[in-house]
Design a protein around this motif. Structure first.
Motif, short mmCIF file in Angstrom:
data_model
loop_
_atom_site.label_atom_id
_atom_site.label_comp_id
_atom_site.label_asym_id
_atom_site.label_seq_id
_atom_site.Cartn_x
_atom_site.Cartn_y
_atom_site.Cartn_z
N LEU A 68 -26.12 30.24 -11.06
CA LEU A 68 -24.84 30.39 -10.41
C LEU A 68 -23.97 31.38 -11.16
CD1 LEU A 68 -22.96 27.59 -8.72
CD2 LEU A 68 -21.67 28.92 -10.36
N GLN A 69 -23.36 32.28 -10.39
CA GLN A 69 -22.54 33.32 -11.02
C GLN A 69 -21.19 33.41 -10.32
OE1 GLN A 69 -24.45 37.15 -10.69
NE2 GLN A 69 -22.67 38.20 -11.57
N VAL A 70 -20.12 33.45 -11.10
CA VAL A 70 -18.79 33.58 -10.52
C VAL A 70 -18.49 35.05 -10.28
CG1 VAL A 70 -16.32 33.28 -10.92
CG2 VAL A 70 -17.90 31.48 -11.61
N LEU A 71 -18.07 35.37 -9.04
CA LEU A 71 -17.75 36.76 -8.72
C LEU A 71 -16.26 37.06 -8.86
CD1 LEU A 71 -20.07 37.20 -5.58
CD2 LEU A 71 -20.54 37.87 -7.94
N ARG A 72 -15.43 36.18 -8.29
CA ARG A 72 -13.98 36.39 -8.41
C ARG A 72 -13.21 35.13 -8.03
NH1 ARG A 72 -12.24 39.44 -2.81
NH2 ARG A 72 -14.07 38.80 -1.64
N GLU A 73 -11.93 35.13 -8.38
CA GLU A 73 -11.06 34.01 -8.04
C GLU A 73 -10.42 34.23 -6.68
OE1 GLU A 73 -8.55 32.06 -10.59
OE2 GLU A 73 -9.52 32.69 -12.44
N ALA A 74 -10.08 33.13 -6.03
CA ALA A 74 -9.44 33.23 -4.73
C ALA A 74 -7.98 33.63 -4.88
CB ALA A 74 -9.54 31.88 -4.01
N ASP A 75 -7.51 34.47 -3.95
CA ASP A 75 -6.07 34.76 -3.94
C ASP A 75 -5.35 33.62 -3.21
OD1 ASP A 75 -6.46 35.15 -1.21
OD2 ASP A 75 -6.56 37.33 -1.39
N GLU A 76 -4.04 33.72 -3.10
CA GLU A 76 -3.23 32.63 -2.55
C GLU A 76 -3.65 32.28 -1.12
OE1 GLU A 76 -1.50 29.56 -2.70
OE2 GLU A 76 -1.65 30.65 -4.59
N VAL A 77 -3.88 33.31 -0.30
CA VAL A 77 -4.24 33.10 1.11
C VAL A 77 -5.59 32.41 1.23
CG1 VAL A 77 -4.67 34.26 3.32
CG2 VAL A 77 -2.89 35.13 1.79
N THR A 78 -6.57 32.89 0.47
CA THR A 78 -7.91 32.29 0.51
C THR A 78 -7.88 30.85 0.01
OG1 THR A 78 -8.77 34.50 0.05
CG2 THR A 78 -10.32 32.68 -0.13
N SER A 79 -7.14 30.60 -1.07
CA SER A 79 -7.00 29.24 -1.60
C SER A 79 -6.48 28.29 -0.53
CB SER A 79 -6.02 29.21 -2.78
OG SER A 79 -6.52 29.97 -3.83
N GLN A 80 -5.46 28.75 0.16
CA GLN A 80 -4.82 27.94 1.20
C GLN A 80 -5.82 27.61 2.31
OE1 GLN A 80 -1.99 26.49 1.34
NE2 GLN A 80 -1.96 25.88 3.50
N ARG A 81 -6.59 28.64 2.74
CA ARG A 81 -7.59 28.42 3.80
C ARG A 81 -8.68 27.47 3.32
NH1 ARG A 81 -9.38 34.09 6.48
NH2 ARG A 81 -10.07 32.79 8.22
N LEU A 82 -9.07 27.62 2.05
CA LEU A 82 -10.11 26.76 1.48
C LEU A 82 -9.65 25.31 1.42
CD1 LEU A 82 -11.73 28.62 -1.55
CD2 LEU A 82 -12.92 27.60 0.40
N ARG A 83 -8.39 25.13 1.04
CA ARG A 83 -7.85 23.78 0.89
C ARG A 83 -7.81 23.04 2.22
NH1 ARG A 83 -4.37 25.59 -3.06
NH2 ARG A 83 -2.81 26.22 -1.56
N THR A 84 -7.54 23.79 3.30
CA THR A 84 -7.24 23.12 4.57
C THR A 84 -8.37 23.17 5.59
OG1 THR A 84 -6.18 25.16 5.30
CG2 THR A 84 -4.76 23.47 4.37
N CYS A 85 -9.49 23.87 5.28
CA CYS A 85 -10.47 24.12 6.35
C CYS A 85 -11.18 22.87 6.86
CB CYS A 85 -11.45 25.22 5.96
SG CYS A 85 -12.42 24.91 4.50
N PHE A 86 -11.22 21.78 6.08
CA PHE A 86 -11.89 20.57 6.58
C PHE A 86 -10.92 19.46 6.93
CE2 PHE A 86 -15.16 22.64 3.96
CZ PHE A 86 -16.10 22.85 4.95
N LEU A 87 -9.65 19.75 6.85
CA LEU A 87 -8.67 18.73 7.23
C LEU A 87 -8.67 18.60 8.74
CD1 LEU A 87 -5.70 19.45 4.80
CD2 LEU A 87 -7.50 17.73 4.60
N PRO A 88 -8.47 17.38 9.24
CA PRO A 88 -8.43 17.21 10.69
C PRO A 88 -7.35 18.10 11.30
CG PRO A 88 -8.12 15.10 9.54
CD PRO A 88 -8.17 16.16 8.51
N HIS A 89 -7.77 18.80 12.38
CA HIS A 89 -6.82 19.73 13.00
C HIS A 89 -5.69 19.00 13.67
CE1 HIS A 89 -8.59 23.55 12.26
NE2 HIS A 89 -9.78 23.09 12.56
#
Lengths: 96, 93, 63
Positions: A68-89
């Motif tokens: 496993l290799q880390v490529l980069r950190e998420a920016d604010e927008v990506t973090s937000q999308r990642l946090r919420t993508c599995f929450l019930p709509h």
């Protein structure tokens, strides 16, 4: 990094969360995506890639992880999308 | 006897680890719940690739219960897939 | 407490051990995780009862 992925702990898995990672899995597969979470029970990874419409998700079994290799950190927008993508709509309801 | 500061430091560390483990697990369970009824593509050992409709998983992530599994020799209406046979599975949100 | 700890039979209610393990792993969040897992396992068990799925492939794959 080469690692004994199955035997890491929560704190160590957390270091990879919210990062774009490149994972070698199985015999000769290479996967890439934003790491949403790691299941502490099975060490399985949830990798998300965002497209124009929605998102594509790969659940990668912990036992198949080779490298496993880390490529980069998420920016604010990506973090937000990642946090919420599995929450019930919750679509806003327009009551008359 | 253990000095109080060391003991409380250990407790804090344990609680932090529990907090992280809970968050990781909750997010994973939510992800599994979101796959319900979705078309998934299983990428398995020995270069086996199959499509199915995802049903559910046991909590130890040992088995996936699926429907309409398209095997190389036909459609199996209901099936269980061993997670040991799986490298990854993919679906769209 | 003397009676309780030494005379009472070593009874353990079902789920008690699991609850204790969960508490050790997940701390204060244990009840939440336990509830989510219970719901998920129930769905899995119910689906298996209802649909009677067979393993595919019949023989496990090997690396």
């Amino acid at each position: 990094m080469l690692c004994d992925w199955l035997h890491l702990g929560p704190q160590e898995w957390l270091q990879f969360v919210n990062k774009e990672v490149k994972v070698k899995a199985g015999n000769d597969d290479e996967l890439r995506g934003w790491l949403h979470t790691v299941d502490p029970v099975s060490a399985s990874l949830v990798l998300v890639t965002f497209g124009h419409q929605g998102a594509s998700v790969v659940v990668l079994m912990g036992h198949a992880v080779r490298e496993l290799q880390v490529l980069r950190e998420a920016d604010e927008v990506t973090s937000q999308r990642l946090r919420t993508c599995f929450l019930p709509h919750r679509k806003p309801r327009l009551e008359p | 006897s253990i000095p109080t500061s060391a003991a409380s430091h250990d407790t804090e560390q344990l609680q932090e680890e529990q907090r992280v483990r809970s968050m990781l697990r909750e997010n994973f369970l939510r992800c599994l719940l979101s796959v319900n009824n979705k078309k998934v593509h299983f990428h398995m050992l020995e270069k086996v690739n199959v499509e199915a409709t995802f049903g559910s998983s046991d909590i130890d992530v040992l088995n996936f219960q699926v429907s309409d599994l398209h095997t190389p020799i036909g459609v199996q209406k209901e099936a269980l897939i061993r997670s040991r046979d799986v490298i990854s599975f993919t679906f769209d949100l | 407490s003397f009676l309780r700890s030494s005379v009472a039979p070593p009874t353990e209610r079902p789920g008690e051990r699991r609850a204790a393990e969960m508490k050790k792993l997940y701390g204060d969040d244990a009840p939440k995780i336990l509830a989510m897992e219970a719901a998920m396992q129930l769905t899995f068990d119910r689906n298996c009862d209802l649909k009677q799925p067979n393993y595919w492939p019949v023989i496990p794959l090997k690396l």
